[in-house]
Design a protein around this motif. Structure first.
Motif, PDB file in Angstrom:
ATOM      1  N   LEU A 269       1.115  11.735  13.953  1.00  0.00           N
ATOM      2  CA  LEU A 269       2.416  12.377  13.733  1.00  0.00           C
ATOM      3  C   LEU A 269       2.382  13.294  12.512  1.00  0.00           C
ATOM      4  O   LEU A 269       2.917  14.403  12.541  1.00  0.00           O
ATOM      5  CB  LEU A 269       3.515  11.331  13.567  1.00  0.00           C
ATOM      6  N   MET A 270       1.752  12.832  11.436  1.00  0.00           N
ATOM      7  CA  MET A 270       1.646  13.670  10.239  1.00  0.00           C
ATOM      8  C   MET A 270       0.749  14.878  10.508  1.00  0.00           C
ATOM      9  O   MET A 270       1.037  15.981  10.024  1.00  0.00           O
ATOM     10  CB  MET A 270       1.116  12.858   9.058  1.00  0.00           C
ATOM     11  N   ALA A 271      -0.317  14.698  11.270  1.00  0.00           N
ATOM     12  CA  ALA A 271      -1.183  15.826  11.615  1.00  0.00           C
ATOM     13  C   ALA A 271      -0.432  16.836  12.482  1.00  0.00           C
ATOM     14  O   ALA A 271      -0.581  18.050  12.310  1.00  0.00           O
ATOM     15  CB  ALA A 271      -2.437  15.332  12.330  1.00  0.00           C
ATOM     16  N   GLY A 272       0.391  16.339  13.382  1.00  0.00           N
ATOM     17  CA  GLY A 272       1.218  17.240  14.190  1.00  0.00           C
ATOM     18  C   GLY A 272       2.236  17.987  13.353  1.00  0.00           C
ATOM     19  O   GLY A 272       2.464  19.182  13.561  1.00  0.00           O
ATOM     20  N   ALA A 273       2.832  17.303  12.401  1.00  0.00           N
ATOM     21  CA  ALA A 273       3.777  17.959  11.488  1.00  0.00           C
ATOM     22  C   ALA A 273       3.062  19.008  10.649  1.00  0.00           C
ATOM     23  O   ALA A 273       3.596  20.090  10.395  1.00  0.00           O
ATOM     24  CB  ALA A 273       4.456  16.922  10.598  1.00  0.00           C
ATOM     25  N   ALA A 274       1.829  18.711  10.232  1.00  0.00           N
ATOM     26  CA  ALA A 274       1.042  19.689   9.466  1.00  0.00           C
ATOM     27  C   ALA A 274       0.737  20.908  10.316  1.00  0.00           C
ATOM     28  O   ALA A 274       0.797  22.047   9.830  1.00  0.00           O
ATOM     29  CB  ALA A 274      -0.253  19.044   8.973  1.00  0.00           C
TER      30      ALA A 274
ATOM     31  N   VAL B 165      -7.420   7.287   9.950  1.00  0.00           N
ATOM     32  CA  VAL B 165      -6.536   8.167  10.731  1.00  0.00           C
ATOM     33  C   VAL B 165      -5.277   8.488   9.935  1.00  0.00           C
ATOM     34  O   VAL B 165      -4.831   9.636   9.878  1.00  0.00           O
ATOM     35  CB  VAL B 165      -6.190   7.509  12.092  1.00  0.00           C
ATOM     36  N   PHE B 166      -4.711   7.485   9.293  1.00  0.00           N
ATOM     37  CA  PHE B 166      -3.496   7.683   8.498  1.00  0.00           C
ATOM     38  C   PHE B 166      -3.788   8.594   7.305  1.00  0.00           C
ATOM     39  O   PHE B 166      -3.008   9.496   6.994  1.00  0.00           O
ATOM     40  CB  PHE B 166      -2.958   6.333   8.021  1.00  0.00           C
ATOM     41  N   ALA B 167      -4.902   8.373   6.625  1.00  0.00           N
ATOM     42  CA  ALA B 167      -5.265   9.204   5.474  1.00  0.00           C
ATOM     43  C   ALA B 167      -5.544  10.638   5.920  1.00  0.00           C
ATOM     44  O   ALA B 167      -5.183  11.589   5.217  1.00  0.00           O
ATOM     45  CB  ALA B 167      -6.481   8.623   4.763  1.00  0.00           C
ATOM     46  N   TRP B 168      -6.155  10.816   7.075  1.00  0.00           N
ATOM     47  CA  TRP B 168      -6.428  12.148   7.612  1.00  0.00           C
ATOM     48  C   TRP B 168      -5.113  12.897   7.838  1.00  0.00           C
ATOM     49  O   TRP B 168      -4.988  14.074   7.468  1.00  0.00           O
ATOM     50  CB  TRP B 168      -7.222  11.993   8.900  1.00  0.00           C
ATOM     51  N   GLY B 169      -4.137  12.237   8.430  1.00  0.00           N
ATOM     52  CA  GLY B 169      -2.826  12.855   8.628  1.00  0.00           C
ATOM     53  C   GLY B 169      -2.142  13.156   7.304  1.00  0.00           C
ATOM     54  O   GLY B 169      -1.496  14.196   7.148  1.00  0.00           O
ATOM     55  N   THR B 170      -2.299  12.264   6.351  1.00  0.00           N
ATOM     56  CA  THR B 170      -1.707  12.471   5.030  1.00  0.00           C
ATOM     57  C   THR B 170      -2.319  13.684   4.339  1.00  0.00           C
ATOM     58  O   THR B 170      -1.611  14.509   3.758  1.00  0.00           O
ATOM     59  CB  THR B 170      -1.896  11.218   4.155  1.00  0.00           C
TER      60      THR B 170
ATOM     61  N   LEU C 250      -0.362   2.850  11.591  1.00  0.00           N
ATOM     62  CA  LEU C 250      -1.562   3.593  11.251  1.00  0.00           C
ATOM     63  C   LEU C 250      -1.985   4.573  12.337  1.00  0.00           C
ATOM     64  O   LEU C 250      -2.266   5.740  12.065  1.00  0.00           O
ATOM     65  CB  LEU C 250      -2.706   2.640  10.920  1.00  0.00           C
ATOM     66  N   PHE C 251      -2.037   4.109  13.589  1.00  0.00           N
ATOM     67  CA  PHE C 251      -2.501   4.980  14.663  1.00  0.00           C
ATOM     68  C   PHE C 251      -1.381   5.838  15.239  1.00  0.00           C
ATOM     69  O   PHE C 251      -1.633   6.717  16.059  1.00  0.00           O
ATOM     70  CB  PHE C 251      -3.171   4.159  15.766  1.00  0.00           C
TER      71      PHE C 251
ATOM     72  N   ARG D 151      -7.790  -6.845  12.573  1.00  0.00           N
ATOM     73  CA  ARG D 151      -7.156  -6.449  11.316  1.00  0.00           C
ATOM     74  C   ARG D 151      -8.099  -5.594  10.474  1.00  0.00           C
ATOM     75  O   ARG D 151      -7.700  -4.581   9.908  1.00  0.00           O
ATOM     76  CB  ARG D 151      -6.717  -7.695  10.537  1.00  0.00           C
ATOM     77  N   VAL D 152      -9.360  -5.983  10.415  1.00  0.00           N
ATOM     78  CA  VAL D 152     -10.336  -5.205   9.640  1.00  0.00           C
ATOM     79  C   VAL D 152     -10.569  -3.844  10.291  1.00  0.00           C
ATOM     80  O   VAL D 152     -10.645  -2.823   9.593  1.00  0.00           O
ATOM     81  CB  VAL D 152     -11.651  -5.999   9.481  1.00  0.00           C
ATOM     82  N   LEU D 153     -10.656  -3.809  11.627  1.00  0.00           N
ATOM     83  CA  LEU D 153     -10.813  -2.529  12.317  1.00  0.00           C
ATOM     84  C   LEU D 153      -9.612  -1.630  12.096  1.00  0.00           C
ATOM     85  O   LEU D 153      -9.759  -0.419  11.880  1.00  0.00           O
ATOM     86  CB  LEU D 153     -11.035  -2.758  13.817  1.00  0.00           C
ATOM     87  N   ALA D 154      -8.425  -2.206  12.140  1.00  0.00           N
ATOM     88  CA  ALA D 154      -7.217  -1.420  11.883  1.00  0.00           C
ATOM     89  C   ALA D 154      -7.207  -0.905  10.455  1.00  0.00           C
ATOM     90  O   ALA D 154      -6.846   0.248  10.207  1.00  0.00           O
ATOM     91  CB  ALA D 154      -5.970  -2.269  12.141  1.00  0.00           C
ATOM     92  N   ALA D 155      -7.621  -1.733   9.519  1.00  0.00           N
ATOM     93  CA  ALA D 155      -7.636  -1.313   8.117  1.00  0.00           C
ATOM     94  C   ALA D 155      -8.622  -0.178   7.894  1.00  0.00           C
ATOM     95  O   ALA D 155      -8.303   0.813   7.222  1.00  0.00           O
ATOM     96  CB  ALA D 155      -7.975  -2.499   7.216  1.00  0.00           C
ATOM     97  N   MET D 156      -9.810  -0.287   8.473  1.00  0.00           N
ATOM     98  CA  MET D 156     -10.841   0.737   8.247  1.00  0.00           C
ATOM     99  C   MET D 156     -10.541   2.023   9.009  1.00  0.00           C
ATOM    100  O   MET D 156     -10.419   3.093   8.419  1.00  0.00           O
ATOM    101  CB  MET D 156     -12.215   0.202   8.671  1.00  0.00           C
ATOM    102  N   PHE D 157     -10.427   1.916  10.334  1.00  0.00           N
ATOM    103  CA  PHE D 157     -10.288   3.115  11.154  1.00  0.00           C
ATOM    104  C   PHE D 157      -8.850   3.631  11.194  1.00  0.00           C
ATOM    105  O   PHE D 157      -8.629   4.847  11.173  1.00  0.00           O
ATOM    106  CB  PHE D 157     -10.826   2.853  12.555  1.00  0.00           C
ATOM    107  N   GLY D 158      -7.899   2.734  11.270  1.00  0.00           N
ATOM    108  CA  GLY D 158      -6.504   3.156  11.220  1.00  0.00           C
ATOM    109  C   GLY D 158      -6.149   3.747   9.871  1.00  0.00           C
ATOM    110  O   GLY D 158      -5.391   4.712   9.780  1.00  0.00           O
ATOM    111  N   GLY D 159      -6.717   3.174   8.814  1.00  0.00           N
ATOM    112  CA  GLY D 159      -6.513   3.736   7.481  1.00  0.00           C
ATOM    113  C   GLY D 159      -7.075   5.133   7.384  1.00  0.00           C
ATOM    114  O   GLY D 159      -6.489   6.021   6.759  1.00  0.00           O
TER     115      GLY D 159
END
Length: 104
Positions: free
Chosen positions: A91-96, A30-35, A85-86, A20-28
């Motif tokens: 997907l957002m980066a691809g849309a960008a 990745v999600f923020a990068w796409g955003t 998150l992953f 959960r912590v790994l998903a929060a840190m690294f997945g967050g």
């Protein structure tokens, strides 16, 4: 007569906490990068100056990171966190990238 009541709480294994912590840190991240990528492209496509779009996109990405970080810690379903998150970030980066190719 005194009755002893025991409150049991669901315990999470160490493995689930680490995941959960790994998903929060690294997945967050990745999600923020796409955003950031998508927000910047969309703002630039809306005729905002590039540096202003970049700054506002980074700010939106920061808000997205904090939001998904807290959500990933608070939610019950760990698999959903990893998928959103992953999956959402790329997907957002691809849309960008698609928006960027349409602007050229």
């Amino acid at each position: 007569m005194s009755q002893s009541t025991t409150i049991t709480t669901p315990s999470r294994s160490r493995r689930q906490i680490v995941l959960r912590v790994l998903a929060a840190m690294f997945g967050g991240y990745v999600f923020a990068w796409g955003t950031v990528a998508l927000a910047t492209c969309l703002l630039f496509a809306a005729k905002l100056d590039f540096h202003d779009a970049e700054f506002l996109g980074a700010f939106i990405g920061l808000l997205a990171y904090v939001t998904v970080f807290l959500w990933s810690i608070a939610t019950q379903r760990l698999l959903r966190v990893w998928i959103v998150l992953f999956g959402g970030g790329p997907l957002m980066a691809g849309a960008a990238s698609l928006v960027q190719s349409l602007l050229a």
